[in-house]
Design an enzyme around this catalytic site. Structure first.
Site, PDB file in Angstrom:
ATOM      1  N   ARG A  38     -24.796  61.871 -57.107  1.00  0.00           N
ATOM      2  CA  ARG A  38     -24.928  63.310 -57.377  1.00  0.00           C
ATOM      3  C   ARG A  38     -24.189  63.730 -58.655  1.00  0.00           C
ATOM      4  O   ARG A  38     -24.602  64.664 -59.329  1.00  0.00           O
ATOM      5  CB  ARG A  38     -24.411  64.108 -56.177  1.00  0.00           C
ATOM      6  CG  ARG A  38     -25.420  64.139 -55.049  1.00  0.00           C
ATOM      7  CD  ARG A  38     -24.892  64.887 -53.859  1.00  0.00           C
ATOM      8  NE  ARG A  38     -25.955  65.258 -52.943  1.00  0.00           N
ATOM      9  CZ  ARG A  38     -25.748  65.867 -51.789  1.00  0.00           C
ATOM     10  NH1 ARG A  38     -24.533  66.174 -51.417  1.00  0.00           N
ATOM     11  NH2 ARG A  38     -26.762  66.178 -51.019  1.00  0.00           N
ATOM     12  N   LYS A 200     -32.958  63.621 -35.612  1.00  0.00           N
ATOM     13  CA  LYS A 200     -33.167  64.910 -34.946  1.00  0.00           C
ATOM     14  C   LYS A 200     -34.512  65.553 -35.242  1.00  0.00           C
ATOM     15  O   LYS A 200     -34.840  65.829 -36.388  1.00  0.00           O
ATOM     16  CB  LYS A 200     -32.048  65.873 -35.356  1.00  0.00           C
ATOM     17  CG  LYS A 200     -30.748  65.550 -34.689  1.00  0.00           C
ATOM     18  CD  LYS A 200     -29.821  66.740 -34.755  1.00  0.00           C
ATOM     19  CE  LYS A 200     -28.597  66.496 -33.914  1.00  0.00           C
ATOM     20  NZ  LYS A 200     -27.451  67.242 -34.351  1.00  0.00           N
ATOM     21  N   GLY A 353     -30.629  62.833 -46.887  1.00  0.00           N
ATOM     22  CA  GLY A 353     -29.398  62.161 -47.292  1.00  0.00           C
ATOM     23  C   GLY A 353     -29.318  60.733 -46.790  1.00  0.00           C
ATOM     24  O   GLY A 353     -29.016  59.803 -47.553  1.00  0.00           O
ATOM     25  N   GLY A 377     -30.631  68.370 -46.565  1.00  0.00           N
ATOM     26  CA  GLY A 377     -31.211  69.556 -45.933  1.00  0.00           C
ATOM     27  C   GLY A 377     -32.048  70.380 -46.897  1.00  0.00           C
ATOM     28  O   GLY A 377     -33.100  70.915 -46.516  1.00  0.00           O
TER      29      GLY A 377
HETATM   30  P1  ADP Z   1     -32.016  61.969 -43.137  1.00  0.00           P
HETATM   31  O1  ADP Z   1     -30.584  62.310 -43.444  1.00  0.00           O
HETATM   32  O2  ADP Z   1     -32.575  61.000 -44.123  1.00  0.00           O
HETATM   33  O3  ADP Z   1     -32.873  63.201 -42.958  1.00  0.00           O
HETATM   34  P2  ADP Z   1     -31.440  61.707 -40.332  1.00  0.00           P
HETATM   35  O4  ADP Z   1     -30.142  62.379 -40.543  1.00  0.00           O
HETATM   36  O5  ADP Z   1     -32.488  62.444 -39.582  1.00  0.00           O
HETATM   37  O6  ADP Z   1     -32.028  61.199 -41.722  1.00  0.00           O
HETATM   38  O7  ADP Z   1     -31.212  60.366 -39.492  1.00  0.00           O
HETATM   39  C1  ADP Z   1     -30.465  59.311 -39.905  1.00  0.00           C
HETATM   40  C2  ADP Z   1     -29.777  58.635 -38.763  1.00  0.00           C
HETATM   41  O8  ADP Z   1     -30.697  58.243 -37.745  1.00  0.00           O
HETATM   42  C3  ADP Z   1     -29.108  57.378 -39.218  1.00  0.00           C
HETATM   43  O9  ADP Z   1     -27.729  57.464 -38.952  1.00  0.00           O
HETATM   44  C4  ADP Z   1     -29.773  56.278 -38.397  1.00  0.00           C
HETATM   45  O10 ADP Z   1     -28.929  55.237 -38.023  1.00  0.00           O
HETATM   46  C5  ADP Z   1     -30.237  57.032 -37.184  1.00  0.00           C
HETATM   47  N1  ADP Z   1     -31.292  56.294 -36.461  1.00  0.00           N
HETATM   48  C6  ADP Z   1     -32.497  55.920 -36.929  1.00  0.00           C
HETATM   49  N2  ADP Z   1     -33.187  55.232 -35.996  1.00  0.00           N
HETATM   50  C7  ADP Z   1     -32.406  55.173 -34.893  1.00  0.00           C
HETATM   51  C8  ADP Z   1     -32.558  54.611 -33.580  1.00  0.00           C
HETATM   52  N3  ADP Z   1     -33.668  53.977 -33.235  1.00  0.00           N
HETATM   53  N4  ADP Z   1     -31.542  54.759 -32.721  1.00  0.00           N
HETATM   54  C9  ADP Z   1     -30.418  55.415 -33.079  1.00  0.00           C
HETATM   55  N5  ADP Z   1     -30.209  55.969 -34.278  1.00  0.00           N
HETATM   56  C10 ADP Z   1     -31.189  55.858 -35.193  1.00  0.00           C
HETATM   57  C1  3PG Z   2     -25.540  68.304 -48.649  1.00  0.00           C
HETATM   58  O1  3PG Z   2     -24.752  67.349 -48.671  1.00  0.00           O
HETATM   59  O2  3PG Z   2     -26.618  68.283 -48.046  1.00  0.00           O
HETATM   60  C2  3PG Z   2     -25.223  69.507 -49.497  1.00  0.00           C
HETATM   61  O3  3PG Z   2     -24.130  69.265 -50.329  1.00  0.00           O
HETATM   62  C3  3PG Z   2     -24.994  70.734 -48.626  1.00  0.00           C
HETATM   63  O4  3PG Z   2     -23.889  70.555 -47.817  1.00  0.00           O
HETATM   64  P1  3PG Z   2     -23.746  71.394 -46.473  1.00  0.00           P
HETATM   65  O5  3PG Z   2     -24.796  70.885 -45.507  1.00  0.00           O
HETATM   66  O6  3PG Z   2     -22.354  71.203 -45.997  1.00  0.00           O
HETATM   67  O7  3PG Z   2     -24.046  72.850 -46.813  1.00  0.00           O
HETATM   68 MG    MG Z   3     -28.969  62.957 -42.203  1.00  0.00          MG
END
Ligand code: ADP
Ligand code: 3PG
Ligand code: MG
Length: 396
Positions: A38, A200, A353, A377
């Site tokens: 970043r 999620k 992320g 996000g």
């Molecule tokens: P992003 O940040 O790219 O949007 P998410 O935050 O939705 O992705 O999800 C990422 C997390 O999901 C990771 O920590 C990953 O390990 C977890 N994950 C993916 N598949 C599985 C699974 N089958 N069981 C448990 N955790 C999982």
């Molecule tokens: C992120 O890491 O997605 C951005 O820096 C925003 O952070 P925040 O979800 O704490 O607002």
């Molecule tokens: Mg995530």
């Protein structure tokens, strides 16, 4: 989408520029920066402003200190790292508003860089409190927002400040909007495939809904797939899934059926009883999952099938790792799909992320993708078709 950019600024030379960046970088336990993407991504904006003789006053948040000072979340290491990257002194203030900040700013020459303390140490930031916003704006003459990653937040330094100063998008903000906007238009090159993984459902519903009727294929993996598998009536054993979202998952699948869209769930899955680096795994059909098994990755057969669909896709959007890729035994799905996509000739956009993080950690050639968003996000909300306060403020 019409926003004001650096090109619209008549005079940068000598001007005090408040530059909001998203230097919310992941830190190691000892406070060292784990990944400086970043920071590097905003260098073109910083360097351009320096070159043109602006006085660059950097604002950023780091972590979620919730309006209080937190020694572990100071921007000191970030400022030091920026000094290394730019080869220029970065005058770091240990506060946001106050005598030290004012002294630093009044002592700045053309082309100098300063950085204020973590903007979220002030309660006025997240509340977008009017007095704080006004005082913050009073430190500069021009506002530039390069913090695409924080554009979904309506905070003082991401949105409110634009009510008081002429506001423009930085080069990274512009790059993100340019890369992501075509995905929201009708001119998208088809077939379009959207890959979903991660954890999620709630964070993904917006994108799924926005691409219903638009995408040709939805390929699903990660813990997200477990919720859909449970909704389809499969036993998911002790896998991570969202029981209370089964209704939502069912509605999405029904909607896809109506729209004749292909919503594809894993046919085979990698399971283990424990999550560890040396976990014993089995690759089995989903209907064979029982007892205390945990689904932790998509299986080989499914991975191959997903690659076949990607092969004929012209545009691919990917959000969410396809398995628990932080651990070697469960990274094959994410790794194979990422490697395939990086070599495949299509428009490929990565958002989220953890997805971007996984691609980096797995050592995939990042230049193989059309765009890897710096937003987590923010990218997801943008692709959901939501209006982002940090971007809206640049349209005024
Ligand atoms: P992003 O940040 O790219 O949007 P998410 O935050 O939705 O992705 O999800 C990422 C997390 O999901 C990771 O920590 C990953 O390990 C977890 N994950 C993916 N598949 C599985 C699974 N089958 N069981 C448990 N955790 C999982
Ligand atoms: C992120 O890491 O997605 C951005 O820096 C925003 O952070 P925040 O979800 O704490 O607002
Ligand atoms: Mg995530």
């Amino acid at each position: 989408m019409k926003i004001r950019t650096l090109k619209d600024i008549s005079e940068i030379k000598g001007k005090k520029i408040l530059l909001r960046v998203d230097f919310n970088v992941p830190l190691e336990e000892n406070g060292e920066i784990r990944d400086d993407t970043r920071i590097k991504e905003s260098l073109p904006t910083i360097e351009k402003l320096v070159e043109e003789g602006g006085k660059v006053i950097i604002l950023s948040h780091l972590g979620r200190p919730k309006g209080k000072m937190d020694e572990t979340l100071r921007l000191t290491k970030v400022a030091e790292h920026l000094e290394k990257l730019t080869g220029k002194q970065v005058k770091k203030s240990s506060e946001i508003l106050g005598d030290e900040t004012e002294k630093i700013i009044s002592g700045m020459n053309e082309g100098d860089i300063a950085m204020l303390e973590n903007i979220r140490f002030s309660p006025g930031e997240e509340e977008c409190e009017p007095e704080f916003t006004k005082k913050l704006a009073g430190l500069g003459e021009i506002f530039i927002n390069d913090a695409f990653g924080a554009a979904h937040r309506k905070h003082a330094s991401t949105a409110g400040i634009a009510d008081h100063l002429p506001a423009y998008a930085g080069l990274l903000m512009e790059k993100e909007i340019t890369a992501l906007s075509p995905l929201l238009s009708d001119k998208i090159e088809k077939p379009l495939t959207v890959i979903f993984g991660g954890a999620k459902i709630d964070t993904k519903i917006g994108i799924i809904k926005n691409f219903l009727g638009k995408a040709d294929y939805f390929l699903v993996g990660g813990a997200l797939a477990n919720t859909f598998l449970a909704a389809a009536g499969y036993n998911v054993g002790e896998s991570l899934y969202e029981k209370d979202k089964i209704g939502t998952a069912r509605d999405i699948m029904l909607e896809c059926e109506k729209k004749k869209e292909h919503f594809i769930l894993p046919h085979d899955v990698v399971c283990a009883e424990e999550i560890s680096e040396d976990a014993e795994t089995i690759d089995i059909p989903v209907e064979d999952v029982i007892g205390n098994m945990k689904i932790l990755d998509i299986g080989k057969w499914t991975t191959e099938k997903y690659c076949n669909i990607l092969e004929k896709s012209k545009t691919v959007i990917w959000n969410g790792p396809l398995g628990l890729s932080e651990h070697t035994p469960f990274q094959n799905g994410t790794k194979t799909i990422a490697e395939f996509l990086a070599k495949h000739d299509s428009t490929s956009i990565i958002g989220g992320g953890d997805t971007a993080d996984a691609i980096k950690k797995l050592g995939i050639d990042e230049s193989g993708f059309t765009h890897i968003s710096t937003g987590g996000g923010a990218c997801i909300e943008f692709l959901s078709g939501d209006k982002l306060p940090g971007i809206e403020a640049l349209k005024k």
